[in-house]
Scaffold this motif. Structure first.
Motif, PDB file in Angstrom:
ATOM      1  N   GLU A  86      -5.925 -11.400  -2.145  1.00 60.05           N
ATOM      2  CA  GLU A  86      -6.949 -12.406  -2.428  1.00 60.05           C
ATOM      3  C   GLU A  86      -6.537 -13.797  -1.948  1.00 60.05           C
ATOM      4  O   GLU A  86      -7.369 -14.557  -1.452  1.00 60.05           O
ATOM      5  CB  GLU A  86      -7.294 -12.410  -3.930  1.00 60.05           C
ATOM      6  N   SER A  87      -5.249 -14.134  -2.065  1.00 53.45           N
ATOM      7  CA  SER A  87      -4.848 -15.472  -1.635  1.00 53.45           C
ATOM      8  C   SER A  87      -4.912 -15.585  -0.106  1.00 53.45           C
ATOM      9  O   SER A  87      -5.284 -16.635   0.417  1.00 53.45           O
ATOM     10  CB  SER A  87      -3.484 -15.872  -2.199  1.00 53.45           C
ATOM     11  N   HIS A 110       0.835  -1.206   0.000  1.00 57.12           N
ATOM     12  CA  HIS A 110       0.000   0.000   0.000  1.00 57.12           C
ATOM     13  C   HIS A 110       0.870   1.256   0.000  1.00 57.12           C
ATOM     14  O   HIS A 110       0.552   2.249  -0.644  1.00 57.12           O
ATOM     15  CB  HIS A 110      -0.933   0.017   1.227  1.00 57.12           C
ATOM     16  N   GLN A 111       1.993   1.207   0.723  1.00 53.76           N
ATOM     17  CA  GLN A 111       2.899   2.362   0.751  1.00 53.76           C
ATOM     18  C   GLN A 111       3.469   2.630  -0.633  1.00 53.76           C
ATOM     19  O   GLN A 111       3.633   3.778  -1.042  1.00 53.76           O
ATOM     20  CB  GLN A 111       4.017   2.134   1.776  1.00 53.76           C
ATOM     21  N   LYS A 112       3.752   1.557  -1.363  1.00 57.09           N
ATOM     22  CA  LYS A 112       4.258   1.718  -2.734  1.00 57.09           C
ATOM     23  C   LYS A 112       3.193   2.357  -3.623  1.00 57.09           C
ATOM     24  O   LYS A 112       3.501   3.151  -4.512  1.00 57.09           O
ATOM     25  CB  LYS A 112       4.692   0.368  -3.310  1.00 57.09           C
ATOM     26  N   TYR A 118       0.983  -3.422 -10.082  1.00 54.10           N
ATOM     27  CA  TYR A 118       0.479  -3.382  -8.711  1.00 54.10           C
ATOM     28  C   TYR A 118      -0.774  -4.248  -8.573  1.00 54.10           C
ATOM     29  O   TYR A 118      -0.896  -5.051  -7.654  1.00 54.10           O
ATOM     30  CB  TYR A 118       0.158  -1.939  -8.328  1.00 54.10           C
ATOM     31  N   ALA A 119      -1.673  -4.067  -9.503  1.00 53.43           N
ATOM     32  CA  ALA A 119      -2.930  -4.806  -9.463  1.00 53.43           C
ATOM     33  C   ALA A 119      -2.663  -6.304  -9.512  1.00 53.43           C
ATOM     34  O   ALA A 119      -3.318  -7.094  -8.835  1.00 53.43           O
ATOM     35  CB  ALA A 119      -3.838  -4.375 -10.609  1.00 53.43           C
ATOM     36  N   LEU A 120      -1.676  -6.680 -10.298  1.00 53.46           N
ATOM     37  CA  LEU A 120      -1.336  -8.092 -10.458  1.00 53.46           C
ATOM     38  C   LEU A 120      -0.772  -8.673  -9.164  1.00 53.46           C
ATOM     39  O   LEU A 120      -1.254  -9.678  -8.650  1.00 53.46           O
ATOM     40  CB  LEU A 120      -0.292  -8.192 -11.581  1.00 53.46           C
ATOM     41  N   VAL A 121       0.242  -8.041  -8.639  1.00 52.34           N
ATOM     42  CA  VAL A 121       0.975  -8.566  -7.485  1.00 52.34           C
ATOM     43  C   VAL A 121       0.204  -8.372  -6.175  1.00 52.34           C
ATOM     44  O   VAL A 121       0.008  -9.312  -5.406  1.00 52.34           O
ATOM     45  CB  VAL A 121       2.369  -7.889  -7.384  1.00 52.34           C
ATOM     46  N   HIS A 122      -0.246  -7.156  -5.948  1.00 52.39           N
ATOM     47  CA  HIS A 122      -0.863  -6.839  -4.656  1.00 52.39           C
ATOM     48  C   HIS A 122      -2.255  -7.464  -4.495  1.00 52.39           C
ATOM     49  O   HIS A 122      -2.570  -8.009  -3.442  1.00 52.39           O
ATOM     50  CB  HIS A 122      -0.944  -5.319  -4.483  1.00 52.39           C
ATOM     51  N   HIS A 171     -11.559  -5.231  -6.937  1.00 46.89           N
ATOM     52  CA  HIS A 171     -10.250  -5.344  -7.590  1.00 46.89           C
ATOM     53  C   HIS A 171     -10.415  -5.414  -9.108  1.00 46.89           C
ATOM     54  O   HIS A 171      -9.650  -4.814  -9.857  1.00 46.89           O
ATOM     55  CB  HIS A 171      -9.516  -6.598  -7.096  1.00 46.89           C
ATOM     56  N   GLU A 172     -11.423  -6.158  -9.538  1.00 50.58           N
ATOM     57  CA  GLU A 172     -11.673  -6.310 -10.973  1.00 50.58           C
ATOM     58  C   GLU A 172     -12.059  -4.954 -11.588  1.00 50.58           C
ATOM     59  O   GLU A 172     -11.641  -4.603 -12.689  1.00 50.58           O
ATOM     60  CB  GLU A 172     -12.770  -7.363 -11.188  1.00 50.58           C
ATOM     61  N   MET A 173     -12.840  -4.201 -10.834  1.00 50.57           N
ATOM     62  CA  MET A 173     -13.239  -2.864 -11.276  1.00 50.57           C
ATOM     63  C   MET A 173     -12.018  -1.957 -11.469  1.00 50.57           C
ATOM     64  O   MET A 173     -11.922  -1.199 -12.421  1.00 50.57           O
ATOM     65  CB  MET A 173     -14.139  -2.254 -10.200  1.00 50.57           C
ATOM     66  N   PHE A 174     -11.080  -2.081 -10.529  1.00 51.85           N
ATOM     67  CA  PHE A 174      -9.836  -1.299 -10.602  1.00 51.85           C
ATOM     68  C   PHE A 174      -9.075  -1.674 -11.879  1.00 51.85           C
ATOM     69  O   PHE A 174      -8.644  -0.804 -12.633  1.00 51.85           O
ATOM     70  CB  PHE A 174      -8.975  -1.592  -9.365  1.00 51.85           C
ATOM     71  N   ARG A 175      -8.922  -2.974 -12.122  1.00 55.66           N
ATOM     72  CA  ARG A 175      -8.206  -3.436 -13.317  1.00 55.66           C
ATOM     73  C   ARG A 175      -8.831  -2.879 -14.590  1.00 55.66           C
ATOM     74  O   ARG A 175      -8.138  -2.426 -15.490  1.00 55.66           O
ATOM     75  CB  ARG A 175      -8.227  -4.964 -13.388  1.00 55.66           C
TER      76      ARG A 175
END
Ligand SMILES: [Fe+2]
Length: 139
Positions: free
Chosen positions: A67-68, A25-27, A58-62, A85-89
């Motif tokens: 989610e996991s 989140h800081q990143k 970011y969306a991919l990694v974070h 998250h999907e909406m963000f993507r």
């Protein structure tokens, strides 16, 4: 440093009490700040591509990390969270498309969207898994 820049500072109020996720989140705050500063310097258009690329990564990694953890501990709010998250993507993909097409105003619009995301998603939605996961020993 301007007053508005302070708006994007990560503080304890944003903490989800899980070290890796707080770090990510800081990143995200750093990336939003980068865009904010670029806009102030009149370089929004030349820097927005780098920012969008970072947000895709970011969306991919974070999101996968969040989610996991939620899945592993069977957090009941996972489906709703995943939808956000999907909406963000999709939103980032749309900005990329618009920027590539040369549409003006993408940097400002993206900054406003990201501001909203920090306040609505990180501060509210992410807080929902925080108590649930930390009660199960995640830290
Ligand atoms: Fe999230």
């Amino acid at each position: 440093m301007s007053v508005a820049t302070g708006t994007f500072r990560w503080t304890e109020a944003y903490s989800v009490n899980i070290a890796l996720l707080d770090e990510q989140h800081q990143k995200l705050f750093d990336t939003v700040n980068q865009l904010d500063q670029a806009l102030r310097a009149g370089e929004g258009n030349s820097k927005v591509q780098v920012v969008l690329d970072k947000l895709v990564e970011y969306a991919l990694v974070h999101f996968a990390a969040e989610e996991s953890l939620m899945q592993e501990h069977e957090f009941p709010g996972l489906p709703t969270h995943r939808t956000q998250h999907e909406m963000f993507r999709q939103k980032i993909a749309a900005y990329l498309k618009e920027h590539t097409a040369g549409k003006p105003g993408v940097p400002v619009s993206l900054l406003l969207f990201m501001q909203g995301w920090l306040k609505q998603h990180v501060l509210k939605t992410d807080k929902q898994y925080s108590a649930f996961l930390t009660a199960r020993g995640v830290h």
